[in-house]
Write a protein that holds these residues in place. Structure first.
Motif, PDB file in Angstrom:
ATOM      1  N   UNK A 370       9.680 -26.967   0.469  1.00 25.33           N
ATOM      2  CA  UNK A 370      10.370 -26.533  -0.750  1.00 25.33           C
ATOM      3  C   UNK A 370      11.102 -25.221  -0.520  1.00 25.33           C
ATOM      4  N   UNK A 371      10.539 -24.386   0.344  1.00 20.55           N
ATOM      5  CA  UNK A 371      11.248 -23.136   0.650  1.00 20.55           C
ATOM      6  C   UNK A 371      12.619 -23.461   1.248  1.00 20.55           C
ATOM      7  N   UNK A 372      12.649 -24.400   2.160  1.00 21.01           N
ATOM      8  CA  UNK A 372      13.923 -24.731   2.813  1.00 21.01           C
ATOM      9  C   UNK A 372      14.898 -25.348   1.801  1.00 21.01           C
ATOM     10  N   UNK A 373      14.426 -26.297   1.005  1.00 22.66           N
ATOM     11  CA  UNK A 373      15.369 -26.936   0.079  1.00 22.66           C
ATOM     12  C   UNK A 373      15.876 -25.949  -0.979  1.00 22.66           C
ATOM     13  N   UNK A 374      14.964 -25.182  -1.568  1.00 18.97           N
ATOM     14  CA  UNK A 374      15.402 -24.310  -2.667  1.00 18.97           C
ATOM     15  C   UNK A 374      15.982 -22.974  -2.215  1.00 18.97           C
ATOM     16  N   UNK A 375      15.295 -22.309  -1.308  1.00 18.43           N
ATOM     17  CA  UNK A 375      15.695 -20.931  -0.975  1.00 18.43           C
ATOM     18  C   UNK A 375      16.774 -20.871   0.096  1.00 18.43           C
ATOM     19  N   UNK A 376      16.838 -21.897   0.933  1.00 18.01           N
ATOM     20  CA  UNK A 376      17.829 -21.881   2.012  1.00 18.01           C
ATOM     21  C   UNK A 376      18.991 -22.815   1.686  1.00 18.01           C
ATOM     22  N   UNK A 377      18.663 -24.063   1.374  1.00 18.20           N
ATOM     23  CA  UNK A 377      19.733 -25.020   1.067  1.00 18.20           C
ATOM     24  C   UNK A 377      20.226 -24.878  -0.364  1.00 18.20           C
ATOM     25  N   UNK A 378      19.465 -24.179  -1.194  1.00 17.69           N
ATOM     26  CA  UNK A 378      19.805 -23.928  -2.597  1.00 17.69           C
ATOM     27  C   UNK A 378      19.970 -25.226  -3.387  1.00 17.69           C
ATOM     28  N   UNK A 379      19.074 -26.156  -3.134  1.00 19.54           N
ATOM     29  CA  UNK A 379      19.096 -27.434  -3.850  1.00 19.54           C
ATOM     30  C   UNK A 379      17.830 -27.571  -4.692  1.00 19.54           C
ATOM     31  N   UNK A 380      18.001 -28.101  -5.876  1.00 19.83           N
ATOM     32  CA  UNK A 380      16.855 -28.317  -6.769  1.00 19.83           C
ATOM     33  C   UNK A 380      16.033 -29.509  -6.293  1.00 19.83           C
ATOM     34  N   UNK A 381      15.448 -29.379  -5.103  1.00 13.22           N
ATOM     35  CA  UNK A 381      14.597 -30.431  -4.552  1.00 13.22           C
ATOM     36  C   UNK A 381      13.244 -29.804  -4.236  1.00 13.22           C
ATOM     37  N   UNK A 382      12.182 -30.558  -4.472  1.00 14.84           N
ATOM     38  CA  UNK A 382      10.846 -29.996  -4.312  1.00 14.84           C
ATOM     39  C   UNK A 382      10.318 -29.997  -2.890  1.00 14.84           C
ATOM     40  N   UNK A 383      11.006 -30.678  -2.001  1.00 14.09           N
ATOM     41  CA  UNK A 383      10.455 -30.835  -0.659  1.00 14.09           C
ATOM     42  C   UNK A 383      11.552 -31.362   0.258  1.00 14.09           C
ATOM     43  N   UNK A 384      11.419 -31.078   1.542  1.00  9.79           N
ATOM     44  CA  UNK A 384      12.288 -31.732   2.518  1.00  9.79           C
ATOM     45  C   UNK A 384      11.807 -33.171   2.661  1.00  9.79           C
TER      46      UNK A 384
END
Ligand SMILES: *[C@@H]1O[C@H](CO)[C@@H](O)[C@H](O)[C@H]1NC(C)=O
Ligand SMILES: *[C@@H]1O[C@H](CO)[C@@H](O)[C@H](O)[C@H]1NC(C)=O
Ligand SMILES: *[C@@H]1O[C@H](CO)[C@@H](O)[C@H](O)[C@H]1NC(C)=O
Ligand SMILES: *[C@@H]1O[C@H](CO)[C@@H](O)[C@H](O)[C@H]1NC(C)=O
Ligand SMILES: *[C@@H]1O[C@H](CO)[C@@H](O)[C@H](O)[C@H]1NC(C)=O
Ligand SMILES: *[C@@H]1O[C@H](CO)[C@@H](O)[C@H](O)[C@H]1NC(C)=O
Ligand SMILES: *[C@@H]1O[C@H](CO)[C@@H](O)[C@H](O)[C@H]1NC(C)=O
Ligand SMILES: *[C@@H]1O[C@H](CO)[C@@H](O)[C@H](O)[C@H]1NC(C)=O
Ligand SMILES: *[C@@H]1O[C@H](CO)[C@@H](O)[C@H](O)[C@H]1NC(C)=O
Ligand SMILES: *[C@@H]1O[C@H](CO)[C@@H](O)[C@H](O)[C@H]1NC(C)=O
Ligand SMILES: *[C@@H]1O[C@H](CO)[C@@H](O)[C@H](O)[C@H]1NC(C)=O
Ligand SMILES: *[C@@H]1O[C@H](CO)[C@@H](O)[C@H](O)[C@H]1NC(C)=O
Length: 569
Positions: A370-384
C-alpha cells in the motif's frame, strides 16, 4: 511500519503537589477553568484556540487508564483549534489528574487509550493512509505534515500552556515534559526531538518506524527476493530456518537460554546452509492476518488456510532466507538498505497457499504494497497486485522517490539534535534485536548518524562519552517489534519512564537499562542491558554478563548505503 501503529496521540498532564490552591478535581475540572487556562490567541503563532468548543468532565476511577500513568481519576478535557487562515479543525483530548496527584509533569504518549489529537483529518475515525490522497495523483500534504510531526508538537505546546493555567501555576513553573512511544510512536518521538527539541525534557522512543522511504519499501523486499529467486517457500520451511538459527546461535553469547543475544556473532559465525536437509512440520491452520499497519478497519484483515506442511529445508529456502538477511542491493552490487538481524522471524516472506493449484504463491505484505501504490504511485489502491516487471532496481527507485518526496515530513531522520541536547533533553532509544518488522540495525544507523553529525571533530571516545550524556541506545536481546518474542524468551524493559524521570529530574544518568525476562527458564530475571555500542557476553552460563567492546560486532552493524547519492541518515 508497525502493524499496530495509528495516529493516536494521547496527552496526559500528570500530577501533583501543585502550587495550586484548588483542593479537588471538581474545583478545576470546569469548562470555565479550561477556557481561562487556554493561552490567548496570538501567543502560539498559527494556532487559534476556540474557547466555546471546550469540554471538561471529571471521570472518577475510570476503568481505562491513560497511557503511562496509573491515574484513573482525571479531568477529561477536549479543546479545538484551527490553523490561522486555514479553516480546518483540530480536536485534542487531554487528561488532567486531580490537583493532589499532579507532579508538574506532562506526558505525551502514543497509542494510549483515550486522549488523542484528531490531527485535523479526524484521526479518531480515519487512519492516515485513508486520507493521504485526495484522489489519484493528489497528496494531502496537510494530513501528511500533521501525521509526520506537527500535530504532536502542537498538542504538546498547547498542552503545556494549558497545564499551567489549569492548575493555576505561576507561568514560570517548570513542567517536565516527556514523550513515550514505539513503532510509529517511536518515529513520532524522533520527530519531536528533531523538530520540537526545546519542548521536551525526555523522550523514550522504541523501534522507530523512521527512514520511512526505505523502511516501507523494505516491506516489499522479501517478496521481491522470492520472485527473483523463483522460489516461494512454504511458511513452515522459513519458520524452521528461523528456529534452527535460534538454536544454533543461542549459545554464541555465552549462555544457552533460548535467546540470541548476539545476532552479530550469529551473522559472523553461523552459515544458514547447515540447516539444509533438516525436517520441518507444521499442522494445518487457518490464520488471520491484519491489513495495512495504519488501518483502523477490521475488514482489512484476511483469513487464509494453510495445509499441513511436512518436508525438509531446501537449498532454495535457505537462499531466500540468506538473501533477505543480506539486505537489498542494486543490480550493480551497491548496498541499498539493511535488513532484519539473522534469527529474526521472516514474516514479510510469508507465502499464501493456493488450494486450487496446491502451490505456495507470492503474498506482498500490504505494509509495503500500500505504501508503494498510495505514497509512490499516488493511486487509491490498497495493495500492489503483483511485482510484474519489478526488479531490485525498481525498489531503489521507489525508495529514492519516497525519500525525496517526504524528506521533510515522513523520513524523520534529521540527525542534528542540537536544540534538544542544548536545552537539556534526554533521549532513551531502544529496539528489539530480533524485530521482524523494523530492522534493529535501522536504529543503530540513526544513532551512528547523530554521533557523526554532532561530534564530527571529536575522537571516538570523546564523542561516545558526550553522546551518552543525553542520548542512549539499547538493543533488547531477542525481542520482537515493540514487545517480547514468542520464539525467544528474552528480557524486555518495563520501567523506562522511571529511568527517564530519574535521569531528567535527579540527574541520574543511566549506564544500563533494566529489563525483565517474562517467560522461559529465566522468567523473572532482571537483566541490566548493555548500552550500545557495548554488547553482552556471558561467561560460563552464569546469570551475569559483561558488556564488551567488540569491533567486529560493531562493524557488522555498520552500513553505507552506496546506492544513494544523498546521505541516508
Ligand atoms: C474511587 O475509588 C476510591 C478508592 O477505591 C474510593 O475511595 C472512592 O470513593 C471512589 N470514588 C468514586 C467517585 O467512586
Ligand atoms: C471525554 O469528553 C469527550 C467530549 O465530551 C467525549 O467525547 C469522550 O467520550 C470523553 N471521554 C471519556 C473517556 O469519557
Ligand atoms: C493560593 O493562595 C495564596 C494565599 O491565599 C495566594 O497568595 C495565591 O495567589 C494562590 N495561588 C493561586 C495559584 O491561586
Ligand atoms: C518454531 O519454534 C516454536 C516454539 O519456539 C514452535 O512453536 C514452532 O512450531 C516451531 N516451528 C517449526 C516450523 O519448527
Ligand atoms: C556456507 O556454506 C556453503 C555450503 O558449504 C558455502 O557454499 C558458502 O560459501 C558458505 N557461506 C559462507 C558465508 O561461508
Ligand atoms: C479452517 O476453516 C475451515 C472453514 O471454516 C474449516 O472447515 C477447517 O476445519 C479449518 N481448519 C483448521 C485447521 O482449523
Ligand atoms: C512427515 O512425512 C514423513 C515422510 O513422509 C513421515 O514419515 C512423517 O510421519 C510425517 N510427519 C508428520 C507429522 O506427519
Ligand atoms: C496484497 O496483494 C498481494 C498480491 O495480490 C496478495 O498476495 C496479498 O495477500 C495482499 N495482502 C493483503 C494484506 O491484502
Ligand atoms: C485511481 O487509479 C486506479 C489505478 O489506475 C484506478 O483503478 C481507479 O479507478 C482510479 N480512481 C479513480 C477515482 O479514478
Ligand atoms: C512488463 O513488460 C512487458 C515487456 O515490456 C510488457 O509487455 C508488459 O505489459 C509489462 N507488464 C506490466 C504489468 O507492466
Ligand atoms: C533496576 O534494577 C535494579 C536491580 O533489580 C534495581 O535496584 C533498580 O532500582 C532498578 N532501576 C529502576 C530504574 O527500576
Ligand atoms: C569500551 O570502549 C569505550 C570507548 O572506548 C570505553 O570507554 C569503555 O571503557 C570500554 N568498555 C570496556 C568494557 O572495555
Amino acid at each position: 511500519m508497525g502493524r499496530t501503529s495509528r495516529v493516536a496521540l494521547a496527552a496526559l498532564a500528570a500530577t501533583a503537589n501543585a502550587a495550586s490552591n484548588a483542593t479537588s478535581l471538581a474545583d478545576v475540572c470546569t469548562v470555565a477553568n479550561v477556557q481561562a487556562a487556554l493561552p490567548a490567541n496570538g501567543i502560539i503563532l498559527g494556532i487559534e484556540l476556540i474557547p466555546s468548543a471546550v469540554t471538561a468532565s471529571a471521570l472518577y476511577n475510570a476503568t481505562s487508564g491513560m497511557g503511562s500513568t496509573t491515574t484513573t481519576t482525571y479531568c477529561n478535557v477536549t479543546i479545538t483549534y484551527t490553523h490561522t487562515g486555514k479553516g480546518d479543525s483540530v480536536l485534542v483530548k487531554y487528561a488532567f489528574p486531580s490537583p493532589d496527584d499532579f507532579e508538574k509533569r506532562f506526558y505525551a504518549s502514543y497509542g494510549a487509550v483515550g486522549g488523542a489529537t484528531s490531527t485535523g483529518y479526524d484521526a479518531f475515525d480515519y487512519s492516515y493512509d485513508e486520507v493521504v490522497l485526495y484522489g489519484n495523483g493528489t497528496i494531502n500534504w496537510d494530513a501528511t505534515y500533521m501525521f509526520g510531526y506537527q500535530a504532536l508538537g502542537e498538542m504538546t505546546i498547547v498542552g503545556k500552556a494549558l497545564t499551567t493555567g489549569f492548575y493555576g501555576l505561576y507561568t514560570d513553573t517548570k513542567i517536565y515534559t516527556y514523550y513515550e512511544g514505539c513503532s510509529d510512536g517511536g518515529r513520532e518521538g524522533m520527530s519531536q526531538v528533531q523538530r520540537f527539541g526545546a519542548e521536551y525534557d525526555g523522550a523514550i522512543t522504541g523501534a522507530p518506524a523512521f527512514r520511512f522511504a526505505q523502511q516501507q519499501v523494505h516491506h516489499v523486499f522479501s517478496s521481491m527476493v522470492e520472485q527473483t529467486l523463483d522460489y516461494y517457500p512454504p511458511p513452515c520451511e522459513l519458520a524452521k530456518i528461523v528456529n534452527a538459527t535460534i538454536t544454533a546461535c543461542d549459545p554464541l553469547d555465552g549462555r544457552t537460554d533460548g535467546v540470541v543475544s548476539r545476532s552479530d556473532l550469529c551473522m559472523l559465525n553461523f552459515n544458514l546452509s547447515s540447516i539444509i536437509g533438516e525436517s520441518y512440520y507444521c499442522a494445518a491452520k487457518n490464520s488471520t492476518s491484519l491489513g495495512f499497519g495504519f488501518s483502523k478497519r477490521a475488514e482489512g484483515s484476511t483469513t487464509s488456510y494453510q495445509p499441513a506442511q511436512n518436508g525438509t529445508v531446501s537449498a532454495e529456502g535457505v537462499a531466500v532466507a540468506q538473501t533477505i538477511y543480506d539486505g537489498l542491493h542494486d543490480s550493480n552490487g551497491n548496498r541499498v538498505y539493511l535488513s532484519w538481524q539473522i534469527a529474526a522471524e521472516l514474516s514479510d516472506a510469508d507465502t499464501v497457499y493456493d488450494s486450487t493449484t496446491g502451490t505456495w504463491e507470492l503474498s506482498i505484505p500490504s505494509t509495503g504494497g500500500e505504501y508503494v501504490t498510495k505514497f509512490i504511485q499516488l493511486l487509491e489502491l490498497d495493495n500492489l497486485s503483483n511485482l510484474d516487471n519489478v526488479t531490485y532496481d525498481t525498489l531503489v527507485d521507489w525508495m529514492q522517490i519516497g525519500m525525496v518526496r517526504y524528506l521533510d515530513s515522513l523520513q524523520t531522520t534529521l540527525p542534528d539534535l542540537t536544540t534538544f541536547q542544548s536545552t537539556g533533553g534526554k533521549l532513551l532509544h531502544y529496539h528489539g534485536e530480533s524485530d521482524p518488522s523494523i530492522p534493529a540495525a535501522s536504529s543503530v544507523h540513526y544513532w551512528q548518524s547523530v554521533r557523526s553529525i554532532m561530534y564530527a571533530n571529536q575522537s571516538s571516545d570523546e564523542s561516545l562519552a558526550a553522546l551518552q550524556e543525553w542520548y542512549q541506545f539499547y538493543l533488547i536481546p531477542g525481542a520482537a517489534h515493540c514487545g517480547t518474542n514468542s520464539l525467544q524468551p528474552g528480557p524486555y524493559p518495563e520501567d523506562n519512564m522511571a529511568t527517564m524521570i530519574d535521569w531528567v529530574e535527579n540527574g541520574v544518568q543511566p549506564s544500563r537499562l533494566n529489563a525483565t525476562v517474562s517467560s522461559g527458564t529465566y522468567e523473572g530475571e532482571v537483566q541490566q542491558l548493555c548500552q550500545w555500542p557495548t554488547r553482552p557476553l556471558w561467561s560460563g552460563n552464569s546469570s551475569t554478563f559483561d558488556c564488551v567492546n567488540d569491533t567486529a560486532s560493531i562493524d557488522s552493524w555498520t552500513y553505507t548505503f552506496s546506492a544513494f547519492k544523498l546521505p541516508v541518515y
